[in-house]
Enzyme design. Structure first.
Site, PDB file in Angstrom:
ATOM      1  N   THR A 129      33.146 -23.280  38.009  1.00 34.97           N
ATOM      2  CA  THR A 129      33.540 -24.324  38.963  1.00 34.97           C
ATOM      3  C   THR A 129      34.844 -25.004  38.185  1.00 34.97           C
ATOM      4  O   THR A 129      34.823 -25.503  37.157  1.00 34.97           O
ATOM      5  CB  THR A 129      32.260 -25.122  39.179  1.00 34.97           C
ATOM      6  OG1 THR A 129      31.401 -24.414  39.823  1.00 34.97           O
ATOM      7  CG2 THR A 129      33.016 -26.470  40.046  1.00 34.97           C
ATOM      8  N   ALA A 133      38.672 -26.896  42.627  1.00 35.82           N
ATOM      9  CA  ALA A 133      38.492 -25.773  43.372  1.00 35.82           C
ATOM     10  C   ALA A 133      36.976 -25.709  44.136  1.00 35.82           C
ATOM     11  O   ALA A 133      36.661 -25.161  45.090  1.00 35.82           O
ATOM     12  CB  ALA A 133      38.396 -24.355  42.131  1.00 35.82           C
ATOM     13  N   SER A 135      33.624 -24.547  45.028  1.00 40.15           N
ATOM     14  CA  SER A 135      32.868 -23.281  45.504  1.00 40.15           C
ATOM     15  C   SER A 135      34.192 -22.311  45.819  1.00 40.15           C
ATOM     16  O   SER A 135      33.818 -21.233  45.805  1.00 40.15           O
ATOM     17  CB  SER A 135      32.070 -23.391  46.722  1.00 40.15           C
ATOM     18  OG  SER A 135      31.203 -24.431  46.109  1.00 40.15           O
ATOM     19  N   ILE A 165      29.119 -27.932  34.752  1.00 41.48           N
ATOM     20  CA  ILE A 165      28.664 -26.718  34.138  1.00 41.48           C
ATOM     21  C   ILE A 165      27.178 -27.050  33.738  1.00 41.48           C
ATOM     22  O   ILE A 165      27.006 -27.960  32.736  1.00 41.48           O
ATOM     23  CB  ILE A 165      29.374 -26.064  33.056  1.00 41.48           C
ATOM     24  CG1 ILE A 165      31.021 -26.041  33.670  1.00 41.48           C
ATOM     25  CG2 ILE A 165      28.827 -24.915  32.597  1.00 41.48           C
ATOM     26  CD1 ILE A 165      30.978 -25.141  35.035  1.00 41.48           C
ATOM     27  N   ARG A 247      21.671 -17.209  45.024  1.00 40.55           N
ATOM     28  CA  ARG A 247      21.413 -18.228  46.099  1.00 40.55           C
ATOM     29  C   ARG A 247      20.060 -18.229  46.611  1.00 40.55           C
ATOM     30  O   ARG A 247      19.409 -19.358  47.007  1.00 40.55           O
ATOM     31  CB  ARG A 247      22.194 -18.209  47.383  1.00 40.55           C
ATOM     32  CG  ARG A 247      23.561 -18.724  46.761  1.00 40.55           C
ATOM     33  CD  ARG A 247      24.894 -18.339  47.847  1.00 40.55           C
ATOM     34  NE  ARG A 247      26.139 -18.851  47.409  1.00 40.55           N
ATOM     35  CZ  ARG A 247      27.273 -18.651  48.067  1.00 40.55           C
ATOM     36  NH1 ARG A 247      27.258 -17.640  48.981  1.00 40.55           N
ATOM     37  NH2 ARG A 247      28.325 -19.353  47.360  1.00 40.55           N
ATOM     38  N   GLY A 346       5.165 -47.912  50.174  1.00 44.31           N
ATOM     39  CA  GLY A 346       5.655 -48.661  49.289  1.00 44.31           C
ATOM     40  C   GLY A 346       5.436 -47.635  47.897  1.00 44.31           C
ATOM     41  O   GLY A 346       6.256 -47.669  47.009  1.00 44.31           O
ATOM     42  N   GLU A 369      25.492 -24.229  43.549  1.00 41.87           N
ATOM     43  CA  GLU A 369      25.693 -22.782  43.996  1.00 41.87           C
ATOM     44  C   GLU A 369      26.112 -22.482  45.280  1.00 41.87           C
ATOM     45  O   GLU A 369      25.699 -21.547  46.112  1.00 41.87           O
ATOM     46  CB  GLU A 369      24.204 -21.966  43.817  1.00 41.87           C
ATOM     47  CG  GLU A 369      24.249 -20.471  43.780  1.00 41.87           C
ATOM     48  CD  GLU A 369      25.141 -20.106  42.635  1.00 41.87           C
ATOM     49  OE1 GLU A 369      25.705 -18.902  42.756  1.00 41.87           O
ATOM     50  OE2 GLU A 369      25.509 -20.493  41.833  1.00 41.87           O
TER      51      GLU A 369
END
Length: 546
Positions: A129, A133, A135, A165, A247, A346, A369
């Site tokens: 990443t 950019a 994803s 990262i 994923r 609460g 991801e």
């Protein structure tokens, strides 16, 4: 294939649960969360082969690992998420960081690096990443320039930066995506290499027990042998090859964290007396805040397991299925954690109870991801192509499969989701005829409807065929009730919201469209949903009172 059978897998999970109970109490988690502190010694301990050796799952047997399959690893990811999503993310960072090597490495590279990972318990990070950019890996700016000696490529000098990262400041080894002269490529970079620096640990909303940091590269030299696969330009293909797998692991995170939140709420409801009885016996409380979530969890579990079994046969592919699993399970887990706070009132809003932290943590599963908006678009694109290639038959064919399951087992609601799938085919065709997919919002919503439909079909497929997925706590009759509710509500959602989408942007006749999406038939099948939900509530009370 892995040699880890179901019994061995359960023993591994039991060992992890015992370790967590004795070594990772909630006070430990809460303290590190408050300090935004990565528990380095704990992660190293979990990697030790004589303790848990959790990292060995990703390493092939021939290199000293366990050679775990997708099924093995998603079960571990689910269990880790129930302990703490920050710790789970730290372990997953090594799984993810190793993927480029696993997919694209030469035999020599795999032998050298995997052996080192196993023997030295190396933590690995995945450096893809970038700030501009996200994803979109195509918009890569980090460069890898040739270093030439005697007319041969001796190595590369990497210049650029990465952000967000996982394990960025604590890893021993990094797989880094950079644009080489021959195209995007993965490189192996060790910590301490001159010119390679790690930025500060981010102060995050959640998963604060995981380290997140940027990476900076200033003409960082790596030898040519560190180019994964030895051929430039294969980086994007290598990344895309494992999207289905990675994923799916995040889907397991959403499932595990959501379960932990709702089970905390059920335990509270079993002991909280109000108006003469425990909250868990109040129908409104259960059907609003508890029961619908566990129905979604079991649907997600069926889909995740089905996809994992496909990946066990072939580790690559299933990108659309991985996106469906991630989208559905993480949205379910996030909403479950939110409702768990409401269920505790609460108390849920205080740091004394875990649900407050789970809610902060689980939100990241909808973001990393690939954001869930990227998932919606990925799902839409994948299945839109199937709709076009099959000339509208794709979901009608799955509907036929559901009708066959209904003929064999009429108690799971497969006939109703068959109507929903036919409604989905109609909606997609109307979108094609009226060119409605020029509206990006519609493509997002189509992705959501597709995900819900396919998960419901997978649930019916599993329960209709008499399969109880590993990790499930429920008996066959309760699962049938869950499956019926999920099928009916999903079909209703597809028909009603699908028609709304078409009508909101197109010119279709409303009455004709509702008829074509079988809306009246689907409505007529809604009978019994509350009765079935009450059955599930009763089983939840029974299970979690033990």
């Amino acid at each position: 294939m892995s040699k880890i059978d179901a019994v061995s897998r359960e023993l591994m999970l039991d060992s992890l649960k015992h370790y967590a109970k004795t070594k990772i109490p909630f006070e430990f988690i809460r303290e590190h969360d408050a300090k935004n502190e990565f528990p380095a010694e704990l992660i190293k301990d979990m990697y030790r082969s004589d303790v848990l050796g959790v990292n060995l799952l990703l390493i092939p047997e021939e290199y000293g690992g366990l050679g775990g399959t997708t099924t093995d690893i998603y079960r571990i990811c689910e269990a880790l998420a129930r302990v703490d999503l920050g710790i789970a993310t730290s372990v997953f960072a090594t799984f993810l960081g190793s993927d480029p090597l696993s997919v694209g490495g030469t035999p020599e590279q795999k032998a050298y690096w995997f052996n080192r990972m196993a023997k030295e318990s190396l933590m690995v990070a995945y450096g893809a990443t970038e700030a501009d950019a996200g994803s979109d890996l195509v918009s890569l700016r980090t460069r890898a320039e040739h270093v030439i000696e005697n007319g041969q490529i001796k190595g590369y000098k990497i210049t650029g930066s990465k952000m967000w990262i996982s394990s960025g400041a604590v890893a021993d080894l990094y797989t880094v995506l950079a644009l080489a002269p021959g195209g995007p490529s993965w490189f192996l970079v060790e910590k301490g290499t001159p010119g390679f620096t790690q930025d500060k640990h981010e102060d995050k909303h959640g998963i604060r027990l995981s380290n997140t940091a940027g990476l900076s590269f200033d003409e960082v030299y790596v030898p040519a042998a560190n180019l994964i696969g030895g051929v430039e330009g294969k980086g994007l293909l290598q990344a895309q090859a494992v999207f289905g797998y990675t994923r799916l692991m995040v889907a397991a995170f959403g499932l595990g964290a959501g379960e932990e939140a709702i089970e905390t709420a059920i335990d509270y409801a079993n002991h909280r007396i109000q108006a003469g009885g425990p909250l868990s016996e109040k129908q409104g409380y259960m059907l609003k805040l508890i029961t619908p979530h566990y129905i979604k969890f079991e649907a997600a579990r069926a889909f995740i397991d089905e996809t994992a079994k496909k990946l066990d046969v072939n580790n690559h592919g299933q990108a659309t299925e991985g996106s469906i699993g991630k989208y559905y399970a993480t949205e379910a887990g996030n909403k479950a954690a939110e409702d768990a706070i409401q269920a505790l009132g609460g108390f849920g809003y205080t740091k004394e109870f875990a649900v407050e932290k789970i809610k902060r943590d689980v939100k990241i599963t909808c973001i990393y991801e690939g954001t869930n908006e990227v998932m919606e678009m990925t799902i839409y694109r994948g299945r839109w192509q199937e709709h076009l290639k099959s000339r509208g038959a794709y979901y009608n064919n799955i509907a036929d499969e559901m009708d066959a399951i209904h003929a064999k087992n009429p108690e799971v609601g497969a006939n109703v989701i068959a109507l929903g799938l036919r409604a989905l085919a109609t909606v997609l065709e109307e979108c094609r005829l009226q060119r409605l997919t020029r509206h990006q919002y519609i493509t997002f919503k189509l992705g959501e409807l597709i995900a819900n439909a396919e998960v419901a079909a997978a649930f019916c497929r599993a329960i209709g065929n008499g399969k109880i997925v590993e990790g499930c706590k429920f008996d066959a009759e309760t699962l049938k009730a869950m499956c019926r509710v999920n099928a009916k509500e999903t079909a209703y959602d597809i028909a009603s919201r699908g028609a709304k989408l078409v009508l909101s942007a197109g010119t279709a006749d409303a009455a004709a469209l509702l008829n074509a999406t079988h809306f009246v038939q689907i409505e007529a099948n809604m009978h019994g949903c509350i009765e079935d939900s009450d059955k599930v509530s009763a089983k939840l009370r029974e299970i979690f009172r033990k």
